[in-house]
Design a protein around this motif. Sequence first.
Motif, PDB file in Angstrom:
ATOM      1  N   LEU A  17       2.818  16.521 -13.783  1.00  9.78           N
ATOM      2  CA  LEU A  17       2.158  17.803 -13.551  1.00  9.78           C
ATOM      3  C   LEU A  17       3.050  18.839 -12.885  1.00  9.78           C
ATOM      4  CD1 LEU A  17      -1.267  16.432 -12.263  1.00  9.78           C
ATOM      5  CD2 LEU A  17      -0.682  17.168 -14.581  1.00  9.78           C
ATOM      6  N   GLY A  18       4.275  18.455 -12.499  1.00  9.26           N
ATOM      7  CA  GLY A  18       5.163  19.413 -11.877  1.00  9.26           C
ATOM      8  C   GLY A  18       4.765  19.780 -10.468  1.00  9.26           C
ATOM      9  N   VAL A  19       4.083  18.891  -9.780  1.00  7.66           N
ATOM     10  CA  VAL A  19       3.651  19.145  -8.409  1.00  7.66           C
ATOM     11  C   VAL A  19       4.409  18.217  -7.476  1.00  7.66           C
ATOM     12  CG1 VAL A  19       1.380  19.919  -9.116  1.00  7.66           C
ATOM     13  CG2 VAL A  19       1.725  17.511  -8.632  1.00  7.66           C
ATOM     14  N   GLY A  20       4.352  18.530  -6.185  1.00  7.06           N
ATOM     15  CA  GLY A  20       5.131  17.754  -5.229  1.00  7.06           C
ATOM     16  C   GLY A  20       4.601  16.369  -4.952  1.00  7.06           C
ATOM     17  N   GLY A  21       3.336  16.131  -5.183  1.00  3.52           N
ATOM     18  CA  GLY A  21       2.752  14.823  -4.921  1.00  3.52           C
ATOM     19  C   GLY A  21       2.050  14.730  -3.586  1.00  3.52           C
ATOM     20  N   GLY A  22       2.174  15.752  -2.749  1.00  9.77           N
ATOM     21  CA  GLY A  22       1.539  15.717  -1.441  1.00  9.77           C
ATOM     22  C   GLY A  22       0.028  15.662  -1.506  1.00  9.77           C
ATOM     23  N   PHE A  23      -0.540  16.227  -2.574  1.00 10.35           N
ATOM     24  CA  PHE A  23      -1.990  16.200  -2.724  1.00 10.35           C
ATOM     25  C   PHE A  23      -2.508  14.788  -2.948  1.00 10.35           C
ATOM     26  CE2 PHE A  23      -0.602  16.213  -7.056  1.00 10.35           C
ATOM     27  CZ  PHE A  23      -1.581  15.575  -7.784  1.00 10.35           C
ATOM     28  N   ILE A  24      -1.623  13.875  -3.318  1.00  6.82           N
ATOM     29  CA  ILE A  24      -1.977  12.462  -3.431  1.00  6.82           C
ATOM     30  C   ILE A  24      -1.585  11.723  -2.156  1.00  6.82           C
ATOM     31  CG2 ILE A  24      -1.337  10.294  -4.584  1.00  6.82           C
ATOM     32  CD1 ILE A  24      -1.295  11.749  -7.194  1.00  6.82           C
ATOM     33  N   ILE A  25      -0.388  12.002  -1.654  1.00 12.34           N
ATOM     34  CA  ILE A  25       0.130  11.270  -0.502  1.00 12.34           C
ATOM     35  C   ILE A  25      -0.728  11.462   0.742  1.00 12.34           C
ATOM     36  CG2 ILE A  25       2.079  11.046   1.086  1.00 12.34           C
ATOM     37  CD1 ILE A  25       3.882  11.895  -1.269  1.00 12.34           C
ATOM     38  N   VAL A  26      -1.027  12.719   1.079  1.00  7.78           N
ATOM     39  CA  VAL A  26      -1.754  12.988   2.327  1.00  7.78           C
ATOM     40  C   VAL A  26      -3.146  12.350   2.335  1.00  7.78           C
ATOM     41  CG1 VAL A  26      -2.725  14.783   3.807  1.00  7.78           C
ATOM     42  CG2 VAL A  26      -0.446  15.075   2.834  1.00  7.78           C
ATOM     43  N   ILE A  65       0.833  -1.204   0.000  1.00 10.87           N
ATOM     44  CA  ILE A  65       0.000   0.000   0.000  1.00 10.87           C
ATOM     45  C   ILE A  65       0.866   1.252   0.000  1.00 10.87           C
ATOM     46  CG2 ILE A  65      -1.556   1.394   1.419  1.00 10.87           C
ATOM     47  CD1 ILE A  65      -2.993  -0.732  -0.105  1.00 10.87           C
ATOM     48  N   ILE A  66       1.863   1.287   0.865  1.00 12.89           N
ATOM     49  CA  ILE A  66       2.743   2.449   0.959  1.00 12.89           C
ATOM     50  C   ILE A  66       3.501   2.642  -0.347  1.00 12.89           C
ATOM     51  CG2 ILE A  66       4.706   3.463   2.167  1.00 12.89           C
ATOM     52  CD1 ILE A  66       2.143   3.409   3.798  1.00 12.89           C
ATOM     53  N   GLY A  67       3.993   1.559  -0.932  1.00 15.21           N
ATOM     54  CA  GLY A  67       4.716   1.645  -2.197  1.00 15.21           C
ATOM     55  C   GLY A  67       3.837   2.139  -3.336  1.00 15.21           C
ATOM     56  N   LEU A  68       2.595   1.688  -3.386  1.00 12.34           N
ATOM     57  CA  LEU A  68       1.665   2.116  -4.435  1.00 12.34           C
ATOM     58  C   LEU A  68       1.360   3.605  -4.313  1.00 12.34           C
ATOM     59  CD1 LEU A  68      -0.110   1.329  -6.819  1.00 12.34           C
ATOM     60  CD2 LEU A  68      -1.926   0.742  -5.206  1.00 12.34           C
ATOM     61  N   ILE A  69       1.196   4.080  -3.086  1.00 11.26           N
ATOM     62  CA  ILE A  69       0.970   5.516  -2.869  1.00 11.26           C
ATOM     63  C   ILE A  69       2.162   6.314  -3.402  1.00 11.26           C
ATOM     64  CG2 ILE A  69       0.749   7.325  -1.112  1.00 11.26           C
ATOM     65  CD1 ILE A  69      -0.782   5.299   0.608  1.00 11.26           C
ATOM     66  N   GLY A  70       3.366   5.825  -3.128  1.00 11.93           N
ATOM     67  CA  GLY A  70       4.564   6.500  -3.613  1.00 11.93           C
ATOM     68  C   GLY A  70       4.660   6.510  -5.122  1.00 11.93           C
ATOM     69  N   LEU A 103      -4.290   9.820   0.572  1.00  9.77           N
ATOM     70  CA  LEU A 103      -4.198   8.365   0.513  1.00  9.77           C
ATOM     71  C   LEU A 103      -3.677   7.782   1.821  1.00  9.77           C
ATOM     72  CD1 LEU A 103      -2.945   7.583  -3.115  1.00  9.77           C
ATOM     73  CD2 LEU A 103      -5.264   7.485  -2.183  1.00  9.77           C
ATOM     74  N   LEU A 104      -2.721   8.455   2.444  1.00  6.42           N
ATOM     75  CA  LEU A 104      -2.257   7.984   3.748  1.00  6.42           C
ATOM     76  C   LEU A 104      -3.378   8.036   4.778  1.00  6.42           C
ATOM     77  CD1 LEU A 104       1.345   9.469   4.209  1.00  6.42           C
ATOM     78  CD2 LEU A 104       0.709   7.059   3.985  1.00  6.42           C
ATOM     79  N   ARG A 105      -4.179   9.096   4.715  1.00  9.96           N
ATOM     80  CA  ARG A 105      -5.302   9.221   5.647  1.00  9.96           C
ATOM     81  C   ARG A 105      -6.371   8.171   5.372  1.00  9.96           C
ATOM     82  NH1 ARG A 105      -6.100  11.645  10.113  1.00  9.96           N
ATOM     83  NH2 ARG A 105      -7.873  12.929   9.530  1.00  9.96           N
ATOM     84  N   MET A 137      -3.362  13.467  10.960  1.00  6.87           N
ATOM     85  CA  MET A 137      -3.171  14.461   9.914  1.00  6.87           C
ATOM     86  C   MET A 137      -1.777  15.072  10.004  1.00  6.87           C
ATOM     87  SD  MET A 137      -4.554  15.949   7.322  1.00  6.87           S
ATOM     88  CE  MET A 137      -4.200  17.376   6.282  1.00  6.87           C
ATOM     89  N   GLN A 138      -1.312  15.359  11.217  1.00  6.54           N
ATOM     90  CA  GLN A 138       0.005  15.965  11.391  1.00  6.54           C
ATOM     91  C   GLN A 138       1.119  15.041  10.908  1.00  6.54           C
ATOM     92  OE1 GLN A 138      -2.363  15.859  13.637  1.00  6.54           O
ATOM     93  NE2 GLN A 138      -2.806  17.967  14.311  1.00  6.54           N
ATOM     94  N   SER A 139       1.004  13.759  11.234  1.00 10.30           N
ATOM     95  CA  SER A 139       2.027  12.800  10.831  1.00 10.30           C
ATOM     96  C   SER A 139       1.990  12.546   9.327  1.00 10.30           C
ATOM     97  CB  SER A 139       1.840  11.482  11.592  1.00 10.30           C
ATOM     98  OG  SER A 139       2.912  10.604  11.342  1.00 10.30           O
ATOM     99  N   ALA A 140       0.788  12.478   8.759  1.00 10.72           N
ATOM    100  CA  ALA A 140       0.659  12.288   7.313  1.00 10.72           C
ATOM    101  C   ALA A 140       1.276  13.465   6.564  1.00 10.72           C
ATOM    102  CB  ALA A 140      -0.812  12.126   6.932  1.00 10.72           C
ATOM    103  N   ALA A 141       1.039  14.679   7.052  1.00 13.09           N
ATOM    104  CA  ALA A 141       1.581  15.873   6.399  1.00 13.09           C
ATOM    105  C   ALA A 141       3.101  15.903   6.492  1.00 13.09           C
ATOM    106  CB  ALA A 141       0.988  17.132   7.035  1.00 13.09           C
ATOM    107  N   ALA A 142       3.644  15.588   7.671  1.00 10.43           N
ATOM    108  CA  ALA A 142       5.093  15.616   7.858  1.00 10.43           C
ATOM    109  C   ALA A 142       5.777  14.532   7.025  1.00 10.43           C
ATOM    110  CB  ALA A 142       5.434  15.426   9.339  1.00 10.43           C
ATOM    111  N   THR A 143       5.181  13.338   6.969  1.00 10.22           N
ATOM    112  CA  THR A 143       5.734  12.252   6.155  1.00 10.22           C
ATOM    113  C   THR A 143       5.676  12.609   4.680  1.00 10.22           C
ATOM    114  OG1 THR A 143       5.027  10.621   7.798  1.00 10.22           O
ATOM    115  CG2 THR A 143       5.531   9.804   5.594  1.00 10.22           C
TER     116      THR A 143
END
Length: 269
Positions: A168-177, A153-158, A179-181, A188-194
């Motif tokens: 798209l030239g974006v950081g990917g956080g809009f997908i990571i956060v 699951i973690i690898g697929l999110i990555g 999906l992690l949640r 939320m704090q840990s997902a954002a920091a990770t």
Amino acid sequence: MSLFAILLVIMIGITVGLIMGLTGAGGGMLAVPALVYSQGWTMQEAMPVALLAVSLGALIGAIDGLRRHQVRYKAALLMAVAGAPMTSLGVFVASQLSQQMLMLAFAAVLLIVVMRLVLQARAGASAAVRTDAMAMVNQQTGKFDWSWATAAIIGLIGACAGFATGLLGVGGGFIIVPLLRHFSNLSMQSAAATSLMVIALVGAVAVTSAVSHGIHLPILFSTVFAAASVIGVAYGRKIANRLDSMTVQLIFAALLCGVAISFLIKAIY
């Protein structure tokens, strides 16, 4: 660069950094359109500059998260490893698409993210601790209970985040956060920091890949923009725990919705 241009770049950079520091996402989604509109660049020209700023800002945020023991660094490293090769694929696909297609794809992704953020906000941020997540964090240690399913699951999110980063030239956080949640019981704090740690690692690969594909990276402009973003992230991280996360999320969603609509209009007309 004129004084007005420098001030404009600094303002945009600080705003992008603040959003990223608060939410762990959104830096690239705001930086790319801001550069497109303010500088008259194409998305292909804006992407590497935005990624450089976002990556450096994310690095500062990740260091702060590590200090607060919020970063799940093993998960971040796994996502970065899975995302790195997909980033190069995303850059290649982006180079084959027209400006109109990139804008439409960008707008579509933004609208999907907006819907996800609004639904999550309506569900409430103070839900009970989940026990049905596919990737479980041990509430006593604060670390993932690793298994093959958790790693997959973690690898697929990555991988998904890496492809979006290159395309798209974006950081990917809009997908990571989100999906992690959704797939784990991370706060939320840990997902954002990770997410910030992953963005820093994968974004660096994306910048290198974009430059290797012949995309120009203006040194002075990029340096000023990146420095402003780093300042914004530093302040964003300081106030992240003082604001209601769902309020920030809804404001962020409104901003993204406006950007998506403007890109749709520009792409169509």
